[in-house]
Design an enzyme around this catalytic site. Structure first.
Site, short mmCIF file in Angstrom:
data_model
loop_
_atom_site.label_atom_id
_atom_site.label_comp_id
_atom_site.label_asym_id
_atom_site.label_seq_id
_atom_site.Cartn_x
_atom_site.Cartn_y
_atom_site.Cartn_z
N LYS A 117 0.88 -1.05 -0.07
CA LYS A 117 0.05 0.11 0.00
C LYS A 117 0.72 1.36 -0.15
O LYS A 117 0.47 2.33 -0.68
CB LYS A 117 -1.00 -0.10 1.19
N LYS A 199 -6.14 -13.25 -8.52
CA LYS A 199 -7.45 -13.29 -7.65
C LYS A 199 -8.44 -12.38 -8.13
O LYS A 199 -7.81 -11.38 -8.38
CB LYS A 199 -7.06 -12.94 -5.88
N LYS A 202 -11.82 -6.46 -6.43
CA LYS A 202 -12.55 -5.19 -6.62
C LYS A 202 -11.69 -4.07 -7.29
O LYS A 202 -12.37 -3.02 -7.56
CB LYS A 202 -13.22 -4.98 -5.43
#
Ligand code: TRP
Length: 337
Positions: A117, A199, A202
């Protein structure tokens, strides 16, 4: 009564930041619904985690309520589970401070999500992003949860939570249940439709990679029709080595309830187009009723307000009990009378 006493506690949380996907449903929400039968369950909208990246306030507030409505629409029953919004229970912030004073910079520095992040948000590497796993530990330890259903990406945070719980228990005497990650066997890994080796996410910049839980039937059909398979062209008896085809089989199986082998036996020899259509039917059959219920709930503001108030009270009672113990142990005066 005896039964009650033996029930284990599960807790999980979802951030209210973006559209949840079919992967979130099949890998998380669907299991949350199943688990509320057998466990004392706490499900949380993690709005405090969300502000580690910049949020627009009106949007965050709306998303938090929408996420709560989606939990309900999926079948989380507020009479069986404790469903709440994290920021409504101030004990999360309070325990985070105490735990922060027992967490080492070195161990937080090793968290891969922090590294990812901070690379992605280089202009806003705030201290909250760094201590985010401590907040997550507080979420878990406040409720004395035994099992934490999470995706593989959150496993490291649950490990950290275990270490913090054990460290605190050693220093101050038994206080916290030491939790375990709980990674469900079925449906845990739904992959991207465009890159079936990663994966379904979103935050995928390509919306064709994921099916959002609120996608309408046309969008679902279109995305599945465009799903990457491979050039072999038809379903065979064992497609476990073919990521694209296998992903569709997994989705179809998880949505229809029949085992993967059964779906492939039925479609064996047919083209990938047939598999895609079959999968679309199964996905729509699962998502449509959820979407209908979601729409109905969003129209019933009073019910949503009552539910989140009741959830905050229920969660608050458990959280206060734990925090009182913790405050006492570290040498603070007890919180409330
Ligand atoms: N950090 C989790 C995520 O981003 C969400 C979360 C917050 C959570 N608190 C939690 C998950 C406690 C499990 C338990 O996905």
């Amino acid at each position: 009564m005896e039964e009650q006493a033996k029930r284990k506690t599960v807790l999980s949380g979802i951030q209210p930041t973006s559209n949840l996907t079919l992967g979130n449903y099949l890998g998380a929400l669907k299991n949350f619904v199943a688990m509320q039968q057998d466990f004392d369950s706490y499900y949380m909208v993690a709005d405090m985690h969300a502000i580690t990246v910049r949020q627009e306030s009106a949007r965050l507030r709306r998303r938090s309520i929408e996420t709560l409505a989606l939990f309900l629409a999926c079948g989380i029953d507020p009479e069986k589970s404790t469903l709440f919004i994290q920021s409504h229970v101030p004990e999360h912030a309070m325990l985070t401070w105490v735990l922060s004073c027992n967490a080492y910079m070195g161990e937080l520095n090793r968290m891969t999500q922090f590294k990812d992040k901070s690379a992605r948000h280089a202009d806003n590497i705030n201290a909250g992003l760094f201590t985010y796993p401590v907040l997550m530990a507080a979420d878990i330890l406040l409720y004395q949860a035994h099992l934490i259903p999470v995706g593989a990406d959150q496993k490291q945070h649950v490990e950290l939570t275990r270490n913090l719980a054990e460290r605190f228990n050693r220093a101050y005497g038994d206080t916290f249940v030491v939790p375990e990650p709980y990674i469900p066997k079925v449906g845990a890994r739904i992959m991207s439709l465009q890159d079936p080796t990663s994966k379904m996410s979103k935050s995928d910049p390509n919306p064709n990679g994921f099916i959002a839980m609120l996608d309408d039937p046309d969008a679902i059909r279109r995305k599945l029709r465009r799903a990457v398979t491979d050039c072999e062209g038809c379903v065979t008896e064992d497609d476990s080595g073919r990521p694209g085809v296998y992903n569709l089989l997994t989705i179809c199986s998880a949505c229809s309830g029949s085992p993967v082998q059964e779906v492939s036996r039925e479609l064996c020899g047919q083209g990938c187009g047939a598999l895609k259509d079959r999968t679309a039917d199964a996905v729509i059959a699962v998502l449509e009723p959820i979407q209908r219920e979601y729409g109905r709930l969003l129209g019933d503001k009073q019910y949503l307000t009552d539910t989140l108030r009741q959830g905050a009270e229920k969660a608050g009672r458990t959280a206060q009990k734990t925090l009182r113990k913790v405050y006492h142990k570290v040498g603070f005066d007890s919180v409330k009378a």
